[in-house]
Design a protein around this motif. Structure first.
Motif, PDB file in Angstrom:
ATOM      1  N   TYR A 234       0.835  -1.202   0.000  1.00  0.00           N
ATOM      2  CA  TYR A 234       0.000   0.000   0.000  1.00  0.00           C
ATOM      3  C   TYR A 234       0.876   1.261   0.000  1.00  0.00           C
ATOM      4  O   TYR A 234       0.653   2.202  -0.781  1.00  0.00           O
ATOM      5  N   TYR A 235       1.876   1.306   0.869  1.00  0.00           N
ATOM      6  CA  TYR A 235       2.704   2.505   0.967  1.00  0.00           C
ATOM      7  C   TYR A 235       3.651   2.650  -0.226  1.00  0.00           C
ATOM      8  O   TYR A 235       3.976   3.759  -0.645  1.00  0.00           O
ATOM      9  N   TYR A 236       4.097   1.526  -0.809  1.00  0.00           N
ATOM     10  CA  TYR A 236       4.914   1.626  -2.023  1.00  0.00           C
ATOM     11  C   TYR A 236       4.119   2.280  -3.141  1.00  0.00           C
ATOM     12  O   TYR A 236       4.615   3.145  -3.871  1.00  0.00           O
ATOM     13  N   ARG A 237       2.853   1.832  -3.298  1.00  0.00           N
ATOM     14  CA  ARG A 237       2.016   2.404  -4.365  1.00  0.00           C
ATOM     15  C   ARG A 237       1.657   3.855  -4.058  1.00  0.00           C
ATOM     16  O   ARG A 237       1.522   4.685  -4.954  1.00  0.00           O
ATOM     17  N   ARG A 238       1.502   4.153  -2.771  1.00  0.00           N
ATOM     18  CA  ARG A 238       1.173   5.523  -2.377  1.00  0.00           C
ATOM     19  C   ARG A 238       2.342   6.478  -2.620  1.00  0.00           C
ATOM     20  O   ARG A 238       2.150   7.667  -2.870  1.00  0.00           O
ATOM     21  N   ALA A 239       3.562   5.937  -2.547  1.00  0.00           N
ATOM     22  CA  ALA A 239       4.743   6.780  -2.772  1.00  0.00           C
ATOM     23  C   ALA A 239       4.993   7.059  -4.243  1.00  0.00           C
ATOM     24  O   ALA A 239       5.753   7.979  -4.580  1.00  0.00           O
ATOM     25  N   TYR A 240       4.379   6.302  -5.131  1.00  0.00           N
ATOM     26  CA  TYR A 240       4.671   6.419  -6.562  1.00  0.00           C
ATOM     27  C   TYR A 240       4.226   7.782  -7.105  1.00  0.00           C
ATOM     28  O   TYR A 240       3.149   8.276  -6.795  1.00  0.00           O
ATOM     29  N   ASN A 241       5.120   8.390  -7.886  1.00  0.00           N
ATOM     30  CA  ASN A 241       4.834   9.667  -8.557  1.00  0.00           C
ATOM     31  C   ASN A 241       5.573   9.639  -9.887  1.00  0.00           C
ATOM     32  O   ASN A 241       6.798   9.467  -9.913  1.00  0.00           O
ATOM     33  N   PRO A 242       4.871   9.753 -11.026  1.00  0.00           N
ATOM     34  CA  PRO A 242       5.555   9.633 -12.335  1.00  0.00           C
ATOM     35  C   PRO A 242       6.665  10.656 -12.537  1.00  0.00           C
ATOM     36  O   PRO A 242       7.577  10.436 -13.336  1.00  0.00           O
ATOM     37  N   GLN A 243       6.612  11.804 -11.820  1.00  0.00           N
ATOM     38  CA  GLN A 243       7.600  12.858 -12.002  1.00  0.00           C
ATOM     39  C   GLN A 243       8.848  12.657 -11.136  1.00  0.00           C
ATOM     40  O   GLN A 243       9.724  13.519 -11.100  1.00  0.00           O
ATOM     41  N   MET A 244       8.890  11.519 -10.447  1.00  0.00           N
ATOM     42  CA  MET A 244      10.038  11.264  -9.570  1.00  0.00           C
ATOM     43  C   MET A 244      11.300  11.065 -10.379  1.00  0.00           C
ATOM     44  O   MET A 244      11.255  10.641 -11.532  1.00  0.00           O
ATOM     45  N   PRO A 245      12.485  11.318  -9.759  1.00  0.00           N
ATOM     46  CA  PRO A 245      13.741  10.956 -10.430  1.00  0.00           C
ATOM     47  C   PRO A 245      13.836   9.451 -10.624  1.00  0.00           C
ATOM     48  O   PRO A 245      13.163   8.666  -9.948  1.00  0.00           O
ATOM     49  N   LEU A 246      14.692   9.049 -11.562  1.00  0.00           N
ATOM     50  CA  LEU A 246      14.830   7.626 -11.868  1.00  0.00           C
ATOM     51  C   LEU A 246      15.338   6.837 -10.668  1.00  0.00           C
ATOM     52  O   LEU A 246      14.965   5.673 -10.483  1.00  0.00           O
ATOM     53  N   THR A 247      16.175   7.455  -9.836  1.00  0.00           N
ATOM     54  CA  THR A 247      16.680   6.731  -8.669  1.00  0.00           C
ATOM     55  C   THR A 247      15.558   6.390  -7.697  1.00  0.00           C
ATOM     56  O   THR A 247      15.517   5.283  -7.142  1.00  0.00           O
ATOM     57  N   SER A 248      14.609   7.327  -7.491  1.00  0.00           N
ATOM     58  CA  SER A 248      13.475   7.053  -6.598  1.00  0.00           C
ATOM     59  C   SER A 248      12.551   6.011  -7.202  1.00  0.00           C
ATOM     60  O   SER A 248      12.059   5.106  -6.509  1.00  0.00           O
ATOM     61  N   LEU A 249      12.286   6.115  -8.510  1.00  0.00           N
ATOM     62  CA  LEU A 249      11.432   5.120  -9.168  1.00  0.00           C
ATOM     63  C   LEU A 249      12.058   3.731  -9.089  1.00  0.00           C
ATOM     64  O   LEU A 249      11.356   2.722  -8.924  1.00  0.00           O
ATOM     65  N   THR A 250      13.379   3.670  -9.197  1.00  0.00           N
ATOM     66  CA  THR A 250      14.058   2.375  -9.111  1.00  0.00           C
ATOM     67  C   THR A 250      13.817   1.730  -7.754  1.00  0.00           C
ATOM     68  O   THR A 250      13.544   0.526  -7.662  1.00  0.00           O
ATOM     69  N   MET A 251      13.888   2.524  -6.676  1.00  0.00           N
ATOM     70  CA  MET A 251      13.651   1.971  -5.342  1.00  0.00           C
ATOM     71  C   MET A 251      12.217   1.469  -5.205  1.00  0.00           C
ATOM     72  O   MET A 251      11.976   0.393  -4.633  1.00  0.00           O
ATOM     73  N   ILE A 252      11.249   2.233  -5.714  1.00  0.00           N
ATOM     74  CA  ILE A 252       9.839   1.823  -5.595  1.00  0.00           C
ATOM     75  C   ILE A 252       9.580   0.550  -6.394  1.00  0.00           C
ATOM     76  O   ILE A 252       8.921  -0.394  -5.923  1.00  0.00           O
ATOM     77  N   TYR A 253      10.094   0.507  -7.631  1.00  0.00           N
ATOM     78  CA  TYR A 253       9.893  -0.702  -8.445  1.00  0.00           C
ATOM     79  C   TYR A 253      10.555  -1.911  -7.788  1.00  0.00           C
ATOM     80  O   TYR A 253      10.017  -3.028  -7.823  1.00  0.00           O
ATOM     81  N   GLU A 254      11.710  -1.694  -7.181  1.00  0.00           N
ATOM     82  CA  GLU A 254      12.389  -2.802  -6.516  1.00  0.00           C
ATOM     83  C   GLU A 254      11.573  -3.307  -5.332  1.00  0.00           C
ATOM     84  O   GLU A 254      11.453  -4.519  -5.105  1.00  0.00           O
ATOM     85  N   GLY A 255      11.005  -2.361  -4.554  1.00  0.00           N
ATOM     86  CA  GLY A 255      10.176  -2.772  -3.427  1.00  0.00           C
ATOM     87  C   GLY A 255       8.940  -3.532  -3.865  1.00  0.00           C
ATOM     88  O   GLY A 255       8.590  -4.573  -3.289  1.00  0.00           O
ATOM     89  N   LEU A 256       8.241  -3.024  -4.904  1.00  0.00           N
ATOM     90  CA  LEU A 256       7.059  -3.731  -5.405  1.00  0.00           C
ATOM     91  C   LEU A 256       7.434  -5.092  -5.985  1.00  0.00           C
ATOM     92  O   LEU A 256       6.671  -6.067  -5.860  1.00  0.00           O
ATOM     93  N   LEU A 257       8.609  -5.179  -6.618  1.00  0.00           N
ATOM     94  CA  LEU A 257       9.056  -6.463  -7.162  1.00  0.00           C
ATOM     95  C   LEU A 257       9.316  -7.462  -6.040  1.00  0.00           C
ATOM     96  O   LEU A 257       8.950  -8.646  -6.151  1.00  0.00           O
TER      97      LEU A 257
END
Length: 608
Positions: free
Chosen positions: A315-338
């Motif tokens: 829930y919190y991983y999806r809540r943290a997602y923002n398309p305008q985030m830097p690639l480093t932040s998106l990488t962490m979120i995708y890794e957590g969801l994975l």
């Protein structure tokens, strides 16, 4: 504006070379001043020769007139271009920079930098180069921006007490931001440290602490987690000490990044999350964070993943997602969801987030700025070596100038010596005459000094004789005093060892015996024999009674007050009153506190 400067390049050669001409003109003026000083020196040296004096005065007038004309010309040419307008334009660009407006007019910034390079102070040159660098940064020309920032740092005069450290700190701050974007982390750390030092000199506490925290961010990217943790905790402590609680909370998110994914740091991560949740003012009335701060939810999800609450973590991983985030932040979120999809055995989600994770970490994304990063690093190194080259070239130039000036002075000295030797024969006779006259004056002066020295000698001899007689008299007086003291000591010793005195002391100290009148008379007689001055003193004071005399003699023998009262058959208070009366009669003192010591001292009695 760019067209204006293009047309300026088409002006005649004389106008385009006007700055060089002015520089050479000022050099010529300095040379005229030096020549004028030399002529004044020659005029003073050759004041005896009329022809040379007239020539020197004529040259001095000509040079003075030429120098006045040149100075007037320079003043008029300097006034032709007013610097007030340039300073107003520089202030306007600085205002736009502070309001974060994009600056895309590089022609104006270049003109300001060129003008203040030639006419401005050290602070103005630094400010103009900084604005030019900010303009290049807004236009996307990172390499040229860094070059300008390095020029601005070189123009700053940190040895001056009026150095603008606030602007210098912003220069280092902008340089560090560009290095951070290009992942030149070592250069970024150096720039951040310099910025923190400059803001400390400018007494800007917030930015001093802020750049220390940013150094910790660079340490995280360099995988120096221990150094980053120590620096972050120190930064948070300083933020709270100076009342920047919200900034301390924002810094705590970097500590959360260090603790996320580490099972042994989950309790500390939880403490930081709860503190941020309760104290942060970034939440709105629905307890939602703005898009730029939503990475906090990722750290919350990482905590729940660490304690194996996978639904809350998802829930919190999806809540943290923002398309305008830097690639480093998106990488962490995708890794957590994975990771969560793998633990929940959701094959479709695993495939989906694996693809997104690979796209975020694709090497092509990393390589897209590789060439620009290399250019930026090369520009930084090139500027450093360029400054070293210019400094060495400047030293070599000054060494050549010093050598040339020394050579010219040596030639002038040789010519002057030759000229003086040539003229020496003509003035030799006059010098001899002057020398003879001077010798006669010196002889007369010597004779007068000799007479004065003789008078001083006799005067000092007389003073020495008088001083000797005075010292001799003092010595004789001291010897007489020592002899008297010695006699008194011997007499006192004889007195205190007398049989009558010893027997009287034994009787006085025995409470069962008493002195008879005959014993008192014998004691008084012995005392008068040894100390005639005491008898004389007693007889001169008509107020002295027999009882008082007995009190005095018993006090000299160090008999206690109570024993004296027993021997005289009176009360101790009566003895105390008699001692007070005796102190007033003999020593003019109202109290008898030092009665015994005053008696011994007054009559010259030395106790054994």
């Amino acid at each position: 504006m760019r067209r204006h400067f293009t047309e300026l390049r088409r002006l005649p050669t004389f106008l385009r070379r006007l700055p060089t001409f002015l520089k050479r003109l000022l050099t010529f003026v300095k040379s005229l001043l030096i020549l004028l000083k030399c002529l004044l020196f020659v005029e003073n040296c050759l004041a005896e020769w009329k022809t040379c004096r007239i020539f020197a005065q004529t040259m001095k007038r000509a040079l003075t007139y030429s120098l006045s004309c040149v100075c007037a010309l320079v003043l008029l040419m300097g006034c032709a271009r007013d610097g007030a307008q340039m300073r107003e334009q520089l202030s306007a660009l600085e205002q736009r920079n502070r309001s974060d407006e994009p600056m895309l007019n590089d022609s104006l910034a270049e003109a300001l930098a060129d003008y203040f390079y030639r006419h401005g102070s050290a602070n103005e040159r630094m400010r103009a180069k900084y604005i030019l660098g900010r303009t290049y940064a807004d236009m996307g020309e990172t390499t040229r921006a860094v070059d300008c920032y390095l020029d601005a740092v070189a123009k700053a005069d940190t040895s001056s007490p009026d150095c603008d450290y606030a602007v210098l700190g912003r220069v280092y701050s902008q340089m560090a931001s560009l290095f951070h974007k290009q992942l030149l982390l070592s250069n970024e750390i150096h720039a951040r440290r310099q910025a923190s030092r400059c803001f400390l000199c400018a007494k800007d506490t917030f930015h001093t602490i802020y750049h220390k925290g940013m150094i910790a961010g660079a340490y995280i990217l360099m995988n120096k987690r221990d150094s980053a943790e120590i620096l972050l905790r120190e930064t948070m402590r300083q933020y709270r000490e100076h009342g920047y609680g919200q900034d301390a909370l924002q810094t705590s998110t970097m500590l959360m990044h260090l603790y996320a994914g580490k099972p042994d740091r989950l309790s500390e991560l939880k403490q930081l999350i709860d503190q941020y949740d309760h104290e942060s003012k970034q939440f709105d009335k629905y307890h939602e964070l703005p898009p730029s701060k939503r990475l906090f939810y990722y750290y919350k999800g990482a905590y729940y993943e660490g304690i194996n609450l996978l639904d809350s973590a998802d829930y919190y991983y999806r809540r943290a997602y923002n398309p305008q985030m830097p690639l480093t932040s998106l990488t962490m979120i995708y890794e957590g969801l994975l990771n969560i999809s793998g633990k929940l055995h959701q094959a479709d989600s695993v495939v989906k987030y694996s693809m997104l994770y690979c796209m975020a970490t694709d090497s092509s994304v990393i390589r897209k700025d590789q060439q620009q990063t290399a250019q930026l690093a090369a520009s930084y190194d090139y500027h450093y070596y360029k400054e070293q080259y210019l400094e060495n070239e400047n030293k070599a130039l000054w060494a050549f100038i010093a050598f040339a000036v020394t050579l010219l002075l040596l030639i002038a000295f040789i010519v002057g010596i030759a000229y003086l030797v040539k003229r020496f024969r003509k003035v030799q006779v006059r010098l001899r005459r002057i020398h003879l006259e001077r010798e006669e004056e010196l002889l007369q002066l010597h004779q007068e000094e000799k007479e004065q020295l003789q008078r001083d000698y006799f005067h000092k001899q007389e003073q020495a004789r008088q001083e000797y007689e005075h010292q001799l008299a003092k010595m004789q007086s001291r010897q007489e005093e020592e002899l008297t003291a010695s006699k008194r000591k011997a007499m006192s010793k004889k007195y205190f060892t007398n049989d009558v005195v010893l027997r009287s002391v034994l009787i006085a100290n025995n409470p069962h015996q008493n002195l008879t009148e005959k014993a008192f008379d014998d004691l008084l007689t012995v005392t008068y024999e040894h100390f005639p001055i005491l008898q004389q003193e007693f007889e001169q004071n008509e107020a002295m009674t027999i009882q008082m005399k007995k009190v005095c003699i018993l006090s000299i023998l160090d008999v206690h007050v109570n024993d004296i009262a027993r021997l005289l058959k009176v009360s101790p208070q009566r003895i105390t009153n008699l001692r007070a009366e005796l102190s007033l009669i003999l020593f003019n003192q109202k109290t008898a506190r030092q009665f015994e010591s005053n008696l011994l001292k007054h009559f010259g009695i030395k106790k054994q």
